[in-house]
Design an enzyme around this catalytic site. Sequence first.
Site, mmCIF file in Angstrom:
data_model
loop_
_atom_site.group_PDB
_atom_site.id
_atom_site.type_symbol
_atom_site.label_atom_id
_atom_site.label_comp_id
_atom_site.label_asym_id
_atom_site.label_seq_id
_atom_site.Cartn_x
_atom_site.Cartn_y
_atom_site.Cartn_z
ATOM 1 C CB CYS A 133 58.632 51.501 65.643
ATOM 2 S SG CYS A 133 58.332 51.195 63.877
ATOM 3 C CB CYS A 138 61.785 52.467 57.855
ATOM 4 S SG CYS A 138 60.154 53.145 58.244
#
Length: 375
Positions: free
Chosen positions: A201, A104
């Site tokens: 997340c 990410c």
Amino acid sequence: MAEKEKRILVGMSGGIDSSSVCIMLQEQGYEVVGVTMRTWDIPSHFSVPGQEQPDDVLEAQALAARLGIEHHVADVRKEFKDVIVRYFIDEYMRGRTPNPCVMCNPLFKERILCEWADRTGCAWIATGHYCRLEDINGNRYIVTGDDPAKDQSYFLWKLPQEILKRMLFPLGGMTKAEVRQYLASKGFEAKAKGGESMEICFIDKDYREFLKEHCPDIDERIGPGWFVDSKGLKLGQHKGFAYYTVGQRKGLEIALGKPMYVLKINPNKNTVMLGDAEQLKTEYMLVEDVNAVDMDELLSCRNLSVRIRYRSRPIPCRIARVDDSHLLVKFLGEASAITPGQSAVFYENNRVLGGGFIAFQQGVKKLAEICQFSM
């Protein structure tokens, strides 16, 4: 500083760390611009029924208003799903254990921060990561943060130089307790007592449920397979290789009279090899897709260590180059549960020299017989 040199973009999550960064940089004379990425919506992100924006966006907006800073919301949910979530699912479907945070940072968050920095006329980018930076011979290196319990250098090894040279990590020399104390001292007592964010997340439940939800035909595509021992003897059936990870002990749902661990996963045969803790240990590891600040420096380092998972201790090692994208690692200390898909991050003391992804380990012993290791 010139006008643009004073403008800095901060990735704002609305939490303790990025909020502290905004205040610190303002005090240092920067003109702070905030951007909050809306990446993935899950029910726990919304406190009130009918709420249009998730809590982190609302908290970031409130902080920006209180500090009087420019703030933007980047709705990148589609790209996040197409890039990061797809990678996460694909890795499990390949029999590997993904590192979504590692992917990410370079592929998504920092790339988007760079785009927004250019769009808003910011020379610099700052985040709340707990790590530091060091410039040596024209290269910028990531260095471990001063708080060993929060150090995030492990996740950032894929960041390229062109991004690192625009970045600041203001919290690298602080502990989490000091950051909380700082935030409280600036009048944000309630926020300073806030909780930590989730490690992944976009998942608020077991990853297996997530796979089933976002890959509904997973059981049709994979189906049940066999648990086997190191000799290939069948021990019983499992639910499908994607539901297991190397080193796993709990949740195997098979009774063999003693604790058993996942040793290897073979996606081609849909087998999961089980064994005892001693069989998880290894002397060698194959690493692929290697990225180094300076490959010659990495190969010649005499004080090299490697971390094979987040929060694990660095293990002293030697390395040998197999080809342009593969390294063979020889451990000089005990190593266990080598997990394909996870990151192997190389350090000289507290400085990150590079990293790679742990590969499938077939043929490692033969490679060890022919490779020349650094001395």
